[in-house]
Design a protein around this motif. Structure first.
Motif, PDB file in Angstrom:
ATOM      1  N   ASP A  27       0.875  -1.172   0.000  1.00 35.47           N
ATOM      2  CA  ASP A  27       0.000   0.000   0.000  1.00 35.47           C
ATOM      3  C   ASP A  27       0.915   1.226   0.000  1.00 35.47           C
ATOM      4  N   GLU A  75       0.117   3.994   2.719  1.00 39.01           N
ATOM      5  CA  GLU A  75       0.481   3.589   4.077  1.00 39.01           C
ATOM      6  C   GLU A  75       1.962   3.241   4.198  1.00 39.01           C
ATOM      7  N   TRP A  76       2.624   3.087   3.075  1.00 39.27           N
ATOM      8  CA  TRP A  76       4.018   2.649   3.001  1.00 39.27           C
ATOM      9  C   TRP A  76       4.226   1.357   3.808  1.00 39.27           C
ATOM     10  N   SER A  77       3.408   0.360   3.443  1.00 42.30           N
ATOM     11  CA  SER A  77       3.463  -0.933   4.115  1.00 42.30           C
ATOM     12  C   SER A  77       3.243  -2.042   3.093  1.00 42.30           C
TER      13      SER A  77
END
Length: 311
Positions: free
Chosen positions: A207, A210-212
């Motif tokens: 994502d 969200e930087w995840s």
């Protein structure tokens, strides 16, 4: 004496004819290169054997440009050209291209070019380079750097390994993390990639906002998302080599494609029914449902996923 003179004259005429023929041939060859090449959605774009970006129109006309790349990708009028710079510490130059293959931005990257990818909208560009070693073949002996550029905002991440990673739902940290082979969804936020750590390889879903990224399943490398967003083509380790598979994201069922040879490439989708890839210096396609047989298209590599002959 007359006979010798006659032979000399005939030889001269032949040489002139050959020279004229060569000149005309060269002129024809030149007219098929240069500024006429664009990122036309009606053409198949690929990297020719000499490295130059080339287009083949639906009627079979081939146009070769002056831009040479070691890896290439294009979509929605945006191109990404990776060029290796040899040296004691090899580096890569990433060149962002507009629809006429003109440079719009230049990125200095570590390592040797391995993968290039442009999102379906042309907004995101990603690349993978080898920073140590030169292949994925010997597990544990290579290191990669995978980056992302947001062409709209200018956000530039040299290496995405600082993602918040979750393995089996738990936050994950390890010193040997490698992430490579990014593929983008059409929503300009979701992406998939390969995560390797501690001798295991995973497919992760990322994502961007969200930087995840979270693991989806194991033994998936170099994923490529279908245009409908429902399937992934990928290479799967079988024995000591890789075979091409397709994964249904709704059921997690997978099936092998009809290519029986080993393929060390990040496959691409020409449409929802056709997967393309490079193998042994040739671009091939194969039905995505596992039926049929491979079809040879052209000599070359790096076929552009959203610029195929059926676009």
């Amino acid at each position: 004496m007359k006979a010798r003179l006659w032979i000399t004259l005939v030889a001269a005429v032949v040489l002139v004819a050959v020279a004229v023929g060569y000149t005309l041939h060269s002129a024809r060859r030149v007219t098929a290169t240069g500024a006429a090449l664009t990122l036309d959605a009606r053409a198949l774009l690929f990297r020719a054997p000499d490295g130059r970006v080339t287009a083949r129109s639906p009627d079979g006309q081939v146009t070769t440009g002056d831009r040479a790349c070691d890896r290439f990708s294009a979509a929605a009028g945006t191109g990404l050209c990776l060029v290796a710079t040899p040296g004691a510490v090899p580096t890569t130059t990433g060149i962002v291209l507009d629809g006429h293959l003109r440079e719009t931005r230049r990125l200095q990257l570590p390592g040797i070019p391995s993968r290039a990818q442009v999102s379906p909208t042309g907004r995101f560009l990603s690349w993978t380079t080898f920073t140590t070693g030169d292949s994925y073949a010997a597990s544990g002996t290579f290191s990669t750097a995978t980056g992302i550029l947001d062409a709209r905002t200018g956000t530039f991440v040299v290496n995405i390994e600082n993602l918040q990673l979750y393995v089996d739902g738990e936050r994950y940290h390890a010193p040997d993390i490698n992430v490579w082979g990014v593929t983008f969804a059409a929503d300009d936020n979701t992406f998939y990639a390969t995560l390797a750590s501690r001798g295991r390889t995973y497919l992760v879903r990322g994502d961007f906002a969200e930087w995840s990224a979270r693991t989806v399943r194991e033994n998936v490398e170099c994923p490529s998302l279908s245009p409908d967003g429902g399937r992934l083509a990928f290479k799967k380790r079988v024995g000591t080599g890789w075979r091409l598979y397709v994964l249904d994201l709704s059921t997690m069922a997978e099936h092998p494609l009809a290519e029986s040879a080993e393929v060390d490439d990040q496959a691409v989708w020409f449409d929802d029914a056709t997967v393309g890839y490079g193998r042994a210096g040739t671009v091939w396609t194969v039905p995505a449902d596992g039926s049929g047989a491979p079809t040879r298209l052209v000599d070359g590599s790096s076929p552009a996923p959203h610029n195929g002959p059926n676009a």
